[in-house]
Design a protein around this motif. Structure first.
Motif, PDB file in Angstrom:
ATOM      1  N   VAL A   1       0.834  -1.213   0.000  1.00 38.44           N
ATOM      2  CA  VAL A   1       0.000   0.000   0.000  1.00 38.44           C
ATOM      3  C   VAL A   1       0.865   1.257   0.000  1.00 38.44           C
ATOM      4  O   VAL A   1       0.641   2.186  -0.782  1.00 38.44           O
ATOM      5  CB  VAL A   1      -0.943  -0.004   1.222  1.00 38.44           C
ATOM      6  CG1 VAL A   1      -1.693   1.325   1.327  1.00 38.44           C
ATOM      7  CG2 VAL A   1      -1.942  -1.156   1.131  1.00 38.44           C
TER       8      VAL A   1
ATOM      9  N   CYS B   1       2.605   1.767  -3.363  1.00 37.47           N
ATOM     10  CA  CYS B   1       1.651   2.225  -4.385  1.00 37.47           C
ATOM     11  C   CYS B   1       1.301   3.705  -4.197  1.00 37.47           C
ATOM     12  O   CYS B   1       1.206   4.454  -5.179  1.00 37.47           O
ATOM     13  CB  CYS B   1       0.381   1.380  -4.344  1.00 37.47           C
ATOM     14  SG  CYS B   1       0.587  -0.294  -4.987  1.00 37.47           S
TER      15      CYS B   1
ATOM     16  N   VAL C   1      -2.703  -5.214  -8.782  1.00 39.31           N
ATOM     17  CA  VAL C   1      -2.743  -3.801  -8.400  1.00 39.31           C
ATOM     18  C   VAL C   1      -2.029  -2.987  -9.466  1.00 39.31           C
ATOM     19  O   VAL C   1      -0.899  -3.303  -9.843  1.00 39.31           O
ATOM     20  CB  VAL C   1      -2.079  -3.574  -7.024  1.00 39.31           C
ATOM     21  CG1 VAL C   1      -2.211  -2.114  -6.603  1.00 39.31           C
ATOM     22  CG2 VAL C   1      -2.707  -4.499  -5.978  1.00 39.31           C
TER      23      VAL C   1
ATOM     24  N   ILE D   1      -4.793   4.596  -8.654  1.00 38.42           N
ATOM     25  CA  ILE D   1      -4.579   3.201  -8.263  1.00 38.42           C
ATOM     26  C   ILE D   1      -5.836   2.396  -8.545  1.00 38.42           C
ATOM     27  O   ILE D   1      -6.950   2.825  -8.223  1.00 38.42           O
ATOM     28  CB  ILE D   1      -4.205   3.098  -6.779  1.00 38.42           C
ATOM     29  CG1 ILE D   1      -2.908   3.863  -6.489  1.00 38.42           C
ATOM     30  CG2 ILE D   1      -4.053   1.640  -6.352  1.00 38.42           C
ATOM     31  CD1 ILE D   1      -2.557   3.937  -5.024  1.00 38.42           C
ATOM     32  N   SER D   2      -5.657   1.229  -9.157  1.00 37.41           N
ATOM     33  CA  SER D   2      -6.770   0.330  -9.459  1.00 37.41           C
ATOM     34  C   SER D   2      -6.402  -1.082  -9.026  1.00 37.41           C
ATOM     35  O   SER D   2      -5.229  -1.422  -8.929  1.00 37.41           O
ATOM     36  CB  SER D   2      -7.096   0.338 -10.958  1.00 37.41           C
ATOM     37  OG  SER D   2      -7.305   1.653 -11.432  1.00 37.41           O
ATOM     38  N   VAL D   3      -7.427  -1.887  -8.800  1.00 39.51           N
ATOM     39  CA  VAL D   3      -7.237  -3.298  -8.457  1.00 39.51           C
ATOM     40  C   VAL D   3      -8.165  -4.139  -9.327  1.00 39.51           C
ATOM     41  O   VAL D   3      -9.350  -3.817  -9.469  1.00 39.51           O
ATOM     42  CB  VAL D   3      -7.533  -3.567  -6.960  1.00 39.51           C
ATOM     43  CG1 VAL D   3      -7.512  -5.062  -6.679  1.00 39.51           C
ATOM     44  CG2 VAL D   3      -6.527  -2.858  -6.074  1.00 39.51           C
TER      45      VAL D   3
ATOM     46  N   HIS E   1     -11.635  -2.340  -9.552  1.00 36.85           N
ATOM     47  CA  HIS E   1     -11.947  -1.351  -8.524  1.00 36.85           C
ATOM     48  C   HIS E   1     -11.051  -0.151  -8.848  1.00 36.85           C
ATOM     49  O   HIS E   1      -9.833  -0.220  -8.682  1.00 36.85           O
ATOM     50  CB  HIS E   1     -11.645  -1.895  -7.127  1.00 36.85           C
ATOM     51  CG  HIS E   1     -12.410  -3.137  -6.776  1.00 36.85           C
ATOM     52  ND1 HIS E   1     -13.608  -3.114  -6.095  1.00 36.85           N
ATOM     53  CD2 HIS E   1     -12.159  -4.449  -7.039  1.00 36.85           C
ATOM     54  CE1 HIS E   1     -14.048  -4.349  -5.934  1.00 36.85           C
ATOM     55  NE2 HIS E   1     -13.181  -5.180  -6.506  1.00 36.85           N
TER      56      HIS E   1
ATOM     57  N   LEU F   1      -8.746   4.236  -6.368  1.00 36.19           N
ATOM     58  CA  LEU F   1      -8.750   3.867  -4.957  1.00 36.19           C
ATOM     59  C   LEU F   1      -7.880   4.798  -4.123  1.00 36.19           C
ATOM     60  O   LEU F   1      -6.805   5.214  -4.556  1.00 36.19           O
ATOM     61  CB  LEU F   1      -8.252   2.428  -4.797  1.00 36.19           C
ATOM     62  CG  LEU F   1      -9.062   1.339  -5.504  1.00 36.19           C
ATOM     63  CD1 LEU F   1      -8.379  -0.014  -5.329  1.00 36.19           C
ATOM     64  CD2 LEU F   1     -10.485   1.284  -4.983  1.00 36.19           C
TER      65      LEU F   1
ATOM     66  N   GLU G   1      -8.933   2.570   0.913  1.00 36.59           N
ATOM     67  CA  GLU G   1      -9.705   1.614   0.107  1.00 36.59           C
ATOM     68  C   GLU G   1      -8.820   0.468  -0.386  1.00 36.59           C
ATOM     69  O   GLU G   1      -9.237  -0.693  -0.384  1.00 36.59           O
ATOM     70  CB  GLU G   1     -10.357   2.335  -1.075  1.00 36.59           C
ATOM     71  CG  GLU G   1     -11.478   3.280  -0.666  1.00 36.59           C
ATOM     72  CD  GLU G   1     -11.957   4.145  -1.825  1.00 36.59           C
ATOM     73  OE1 GLU G   1     -13.130   4.558  -1.806  1.00 36.59           O
ATOM     74  OE2 GLU G   1     -11.140   4.425  -2.739  1.00 36.59           O
ATOM     75  N   LEU G   2      -7.597   0.820  -0.813  1.00 37.22           N
ATOM     76  CA  LEU G   2      -6.657  -0.214  -1.264  1.00 37.22           C
ATOM     77  C   LEU G   2      -6.330  -1.168  -0.126  1.00 37.22           C
ATOM     78  O   LEU G   2      -6.344  -2.399  -0.299  1.00 37.22           O
ATOM     79  CB  LEU G   2      -5.380   0.432  -1.801  1.00 37.22           C
ATOM     80  CG  LEU G   2      -4.271  -0.540  -2.233  1.00 37.22           C
ATOM     81  CD1 LEU G   2      -4.746  -1.459  -3.359  1.00 37.22           C
ATOM     82  CD2 LEU G   2      -3.021   0.228  -2.662  1.00 37.22           C
ATOM     83  N   GLU G   3      -6.030  -0.626   1.045  1.00 32.96           N
ATOM     84  CA  GLU G   3      -5.716  -1.465   2.205  1.00 32.96           C
ATOM     85  C   GLU G   3      -6.900  -2.352   2.574  1.00 32.96           C
ATOM     86  O   GLU G   3      -6.735  -3.533   2.891  1.00 32.96           O
ATOM     87  CB  GLU G   3      -5.334  -0.589   3.394  1.00 32.96           C
ATOM     88  CG  GLU G   3      -4.965  -1.383   4.636  1.00 32.96           C
ATOM     89  CD  GLU G   3      -4.654  -0.508   5.829  1.00 32.96           C
ATOM     90  OE1 GLU G   3      -4.422  -1.069   6.916  1.00 32.96           O
ATOM     91  OE2 GLU G   3      -4.659   0.738   5.677  1.00 32.96           O
TER      92      GLU G   3
ATOM     93  N   LEU H   1      -7.249  -5.237  -0.102  1.00 34.42           N
ATOM     94  CA  LEU H   1      -6.187  -6.244   0.051  1.00 34.42           C
ATOM     95  C   LEU H   1      -6.365  -7.040   1.337  1.00 34.42           C
ATOM     96  O   LEU H   1      -6.134  -8.261   1.353  1.00 34.42           O
ATOM     97  CB  LEU H   1      -4.820  -5.557   0.026  1.00 34.42           C
ATOM     98  CG  LEU H   1      -4.411  -4.913  -1.291  1.00 34.42           C
ATOM     99  CD1 LEU H   1      -3.008  -4.313  -1.170  1.00 34.42           C
ATOM    100  CD2 LEU H   1      -4.457  -5.913  -2.442  1.00 34.42           C
TER     101      LEU H   1
END
Length: 256
Positions: free
Chosen positions: A118, A121, A220, A229-231, A238, A241, A245-247, A250
């Motif tokens: 995270v 990123c 990611v 940032i996207s996932v 998603h 982010l 939201e990323l954390e 994941l």
């Protein structure tokens, strides 16, 4: 005329219908729907000729075609078959059952690998450094790892940032994390040809979508153009982010 039709026959029909429905969905997603329709027409003709009309010669010829055709279909649709089997294993009920066998200590170990990813990123997003990080889960990514350069190092924020530094020879490929270690970098991923992917998303996003469709990996992406940032997970994005939201994503997916 009395028909011996019981509950097992109803279950049999429902199972066949459900199987055909899932195959139909897979073929539609892979743009092989016309092939699926052609196969269904051939099967219906084969059943009509051999079972209803009882044409022995034509039935024998079609029987041979079917027995050989099954092998050909397995070769032709190996990716679709793999995806179908994966979708069964990745079903929510199955995952909930497997979760019962995971210890709290194992979940905590998973969480310890999240923060370096995270933080890296967020740092790269701030400087608009493009990145693509793939996190292996239950499906091995040995074939993907073999396309890059082996690293086998502990997950570290600074190491991730150095790999994707613009002058680094490995920055264009994907970084693969396996078993809580940075396994390889500069890896080549399968690119998704899904027409629903927004046109503003580049090759990194298509590669992230591709690996998420062919495995249960988490991909990611940090956009080099926008820094967003996207996932990609299970063939879905998603987008845009924040760090929180990323954390959260994941943590949920890696400890699931």
């Amino acid at each position: 005329m009395y028909l011996d039709f019981g509950i097992k026959d109803i279950i049999d029909i429902l199972c066949v219908a459900l199987m055909l429905y899932y195959i139909y969905r897979l073929m539609k997603e892979s743009r092989s729907l016309n092939v699926f329709i052609g196969i269904m027409i051939f099967v219906l003709v084969w059943l009509f000729v051999s079972q209803i009309l009882e044409m022995r010669l034509m039935g024998a010829i079609m029987d041979k075609l079917v027995s050989v055709g099954v092998i050909g279909l397995i070769v032709l649709f190996q990716e679709e078959i793999r995806k179908f089997l994966y979708s069964l294993g990745a079903h929510q009920r199955v995952r909930e059952l497997m979760r019962l066998f995971r210890s709290d200590e194992k979940r905590e170990e998973d969480k310890e690998t999240i923060m370096p990813i995270v933080l890296a990123c967020m740092s790269m997003a701030k400087d608009k450094v493009g990145a693509l990080i793939v996190i292996e889960r239950s499906i091995p990514l040995d074939d993907i790892v073999a396309t890059g350069d082996l690293i086998d190092a502990k997950i570290n924020q600074r190491l991730i940032e150095n790999i994707f530094f613009k002058n680094s020879p490995l920055h264009d490929g994907a970084l693969v994390i396996s078993k809580k270690r940075i396994k390889a970098a500069g890896c080549i991923l399968p690119v998704s040809h899904n027409l629903d992917i927004p046109k503003e998303l580049g090759l990194r996003h298509r590669a992230a979508m591709g690996i998420s469709q062919s495995s249960d990996a988490i991909a990611v992406v940090v956009s080099e153009e926008t820094g967003r940032i996207s996932v990609a997970i299970k063939g879905s994005f998603h987008l845009r982010l924040s760090a929180e939201e990323l954390e959260s994503i994941l943590t949920r997916e890696m400890t699931d």
